[in-house]
Design an enzyme around this catalytic site. Structure first.
Site, short mmCIF file in Angstrom:
data_model
loop_
_atom_site.label_atom_id
_atom_site.label_comp_id
_atom_site.label_asym_id
_atom_site.label_seq_id
_atom_site.Cartn_x
_atom_site.Cartn_y
_atom_site.Cartn_z
N LYS A 186 20.65 74.61 42.91
CA LYS A 186 19.86 75.43 43.84
C LYS A 186 19.94 74.79 45.21
CE LYS A 186 17.10 79.09 43.51
NZ LYS A 186 17.09 80.12 42.46
P1 NAD Z 1 12.99 88.21 48.63
O1 NAD Z 1 13.15 87.35 49.82
O2 NAD Z 1 13.83 89.43 48.51
O3 NAD Z 1 11.45 88.65 48.49
C1 NAD Z 1 10.40 87.74 48.50
C2 NAD Z 1 9.10 88.51 48.52
O4 NAD Z 1 8.01 87.59 48.37
C3 NAD Z 1 8.85 89.26 49.83
O5 NAD Z 1 8.25 90.52 49.54
C4 NAD Z 1 7.83 88.38 50.54
O6 NAD Z 1 7.02 89.09 51.45
C5 NAD Z 1 7.04 87.87 49.37
N1 NAD Z 1 6.28 86.65 49.66
C6 NAD Z 1 6.71 85.54 50.29
N2 NAD Z 1 5.71 84.66 50.41
C7 NAD Z 1 4.63 85.22 49.82
C8 NAD Z 1 3.29 84.81 49.62
N3 NAD Z 1 2.87 83.62 50.04
N4 NAD Z 1 2.44 85.65 48.96
C9 NAD Z 1 2.86 86.85 48.54
N5 NAD Z 1 4.12 87.30 48.70
C10 NAD Z 1 5.00 86.49 49.34
O7 NAD Z 1 13.20 87.24 47.37
P2 NAD Z 1 13.67 87.63 45.91
O8 NAD Z 1 15.13 87.45 45.82
O9 NAD Z 1 13.03 88.89 45.49
O10 NAD Z 1 13.03 86.42 45.06
C11 NAD Z 1 11.69 86.45 44.58
C12 NAD Z 1 11.53 85.41 43.48
O11 NAD Z 1 12.45 85.71 42.41
C13 NAD Z 1 11.82 83.97 43.87
O12 NAD Z 1 11.00 83.09 43.14
C14 NAD Z 1 13.26 83.78 43.44
O13 NAD Z 1 13.60 82.42 43.25
C15 NAD Z 1 13.24 84.57 42.15
N6 NAD Z 1 14.57 84.97 41.68
C16 NAD Z 1 15.38 85.75 42.45
C17 NAD Z 1 16.60 86.14 41.94
C18 NAD Z 1 17.52 87.06 42.71
O14 NAD Z 1 18.52 87.50 42.12
N7 NAD Z 1 17.26 87.38 43.95
C19 NAD Z 1 17.02 85.73 40.66
C20 NAD Z 1 16.15 84.95 39.89
C21 NAD Z 1 14.92 84.58 40.42
#
Ligand code: NAD
Length: 458
Positions: A144
């Site tokens: 990561k």
């Molecule tokens: P993203 O950047 O697309 O979205 C993040 C979201 O979280 C946004 O809506 C943002 O406003 C919100 N957010 C940020 N800080 C916040 C807070 N303090 N309180 C409430 N909401 C908050 O990110 P993503 O790709 O959707 O990732 C979200 C989670 O899923 C992360 O933990 C990431 O590691 C995990 N994840 C993502 C993927 C992927 O394929 N993108 C895969 C596995 C896990």
């Protein structure tokens, strides 16, 4: 002890590339495995990983040598690199890549652009990738990384230059059969396309076509896979469906709330709503909204795209952080950042099930409160594997010069993630443990098996 090495990426575009690169590329710090331990001076996310790991390792009776290896990341790379901003100033950025383990396959994991990115967070997220790939049965290891940056403070042109310079600084520390980045918080398919283009530009011309799989989550036109954008949310939806079937619960009318309405949260919400489930509350970085009669996730997404967040959405009532957590619903899907369900917030939850779409949304104390209150939890290292599973499909397609259609991708994803779900359930029953510990036991058994068969060099 930290060893410093100067890294010179290969660059066939220029005949004096390696000398140039050696002078232009900032020094690269690498903590090798035996030099990186222990991390006792830092209290943080990696401590959560170790607490979860130790609990499962104790129950399993994990081989002490394997335990010693898995307790710490293999490599930690920090690069400080300069970028010229739109106003002519030069700013230096800190980029991280932690490679936790590669016994099951090449290092694999997302890149995050966020002010909180640091070595401890990357270390924890890299370890979770190792467990996740092992649970999903995907032949990858765990890594990561990211850049410590608030991306909203930079123009798109600046983000592109920052991305490209980061990739250049990482040089051969990533590679299609070595370490393969993907999207994560605040990174997307466009950023993956810039990573690809930069990496290919530093390869000899005759090697470029066989390096497309250096990054996954690319736009389809740049070698991405159908279904990758929605893959993590799709996987979450498949997990909820599987749980509903197992518990004789109808999806139609099931109520759920989502924290984070980015890639993962918005896709999970849309896919579950298409199956009849009712979204009742959403929180993101701008605020929280609730409507017990239901929120249309497509409409909310249009609002978020236009205004940058859920705040101000007129078809739902604005609520506080605590109100959001106290919403009555069947399922809570945290899909934002880590450490959201804690000793403080867990007692507020009125849900039956937590489906961890984010990485590490529940800390150790939060876990204990949920279990005491009878709230069921399905862990991140199972629930959000959809992303890495379809990344694996993208990687395979690139290697084989194939393009699978969406139905094919979805069917394969469903088979793999529901298979992993069943394996976790079986381990839960056999070892009489909770779902998180069961997922860890499953992962650790697979990793231990690989080490025992291969042995340790020399
Ligand atoms: P993203 O950047 O697309 O979205 C993040 C979201 O979280 C946004 O809506 C943002 O406003 C919100 N957010 C940020 N800080 C916040 C807070 N303090 N309180 C409430 N909401 C908050 O990110 P993503 O790709 O959707 O990732 C979200 C989670 O899923 C992360 O933990 C990431 O590691 C995990 N994840 C993502 C993927 C992927 O394929 N993108 C895969 C596995 C896990």
């Amino acid at each position: 002890m930290i060893t410093q090495t100067t890294y010179a990426p290969s660059n066939a575009d220029s005949h004096s590339a390696s000398t140039e690169a050696a002078t232009r590329t900032p020094p690269l710090m690498r903590l090798e495995q035996e030099q990186a331990r222990p991390h006792q001076d830092e209290q943080g996310l990696f401590d959560t990983v170790l607490a979860q790991f130790n609990q499962a390792a104790d129950i399993l009776g994990l081989d002490p040598g394997v335990r010693e290896i898995l307790e710490r990341p293999k490599n930690e790379i920090v690069v400080n690199f300069p970028v010229r901003l739109d106003d002519g100033r030069i700013e230096t950025f800190a980029g991280y890549r932690v490679q936790h383990n590669d016994v099951l396959g090449p290092f694999k994991g997302g890149l995050r652009y966020h002010p909180q990115v640091n070595a401890d967070e990357a270390r924890a997220l890299a370890a979770w990738m190792t467990w996740k790939c092992a649970v999903a049965g995907v032949p990858f290891g765990g890594a990561k990384g990211g850049i410590q940056i608030d991306p909203s403070a930079y123009s798109p042109g600046e983000i592109e230059r920052i991305t490209r310079r980061f990739v250049y600084a990482l040089g051969d520390n990533i590679g299609p059969d070595y370490d393969i980045p993907a999207p994560d918080v605040n990174t997307n398919a466009q950023i993956m396309a810039w990573i690809l283009d930069t990496y290919l530009s530093t390869r000899p011309a005759h090697e470029r076509q066989r390096n497309l799989h250096v990054v996954t989550g690319k736009p389809v036109a740049a070698g991405g896979s159908a279904g990758r954008e929605k893959a993590t949310g799709q996987g979450v939806a498949f997990v909820v469906e599987e749980w509903a079937t197992e518990n004789n619960v109808a999806l139609d009318g099931l109520t759920f709330m989502v924290q984070g309405f980015g890639n993962v949260g918005s896709w999970a919400a849309r896919l579950l709503a298409r199956r009849g489930a009712r979204l009742v509350a959403v929180q993101d970085v701008t605020g929280a909204v609730r409507n017990d009669r239901g929120i249309d996730p497509e409409e909310l997404l249009a609002h978020v795209r236009r205004f940058g967040g859920v705040e101000g959405y007129s078809q739902a009532e604005a609520i506080t952080h605590r109100d959001f957590f106290e919403t009555a619903a069947d399922v809570f899907i945290p899909a934002a950042l880590e450490n959201q369900i804690t000793a403080r917030t867990a007692p507020w939850l009125k849900v039956r099930l937590v489906v961890e779409a984010a990485n590490g949304p529940t800390d150790v104390a939060g876990d204990m409160v949920l279990s005491r209150n009878g709230v069921e939890l399905l862990p991140d290292i199972l629930c959000n594997t959809g992303g890495v599973i379809v990344s694996y499909f993208e990687w395979l397609q690139n290697k084989r010069h194939e393009a699978w259609d969406l139905e094919d991708v979805d069917a394969r994803l469903k088979k793999m993630i529901t298979g992993a779900y069943q394996m976790v359930r079986r381990t839960e029953r056999e070892s009489v443990v909770d779902a998180r510990t069961a997922a860890y036991i499953l992962a650790l058994q697979r990793l231990e098996h690989a080490y025992k068969q291969r042995g340790i060099f020399p």
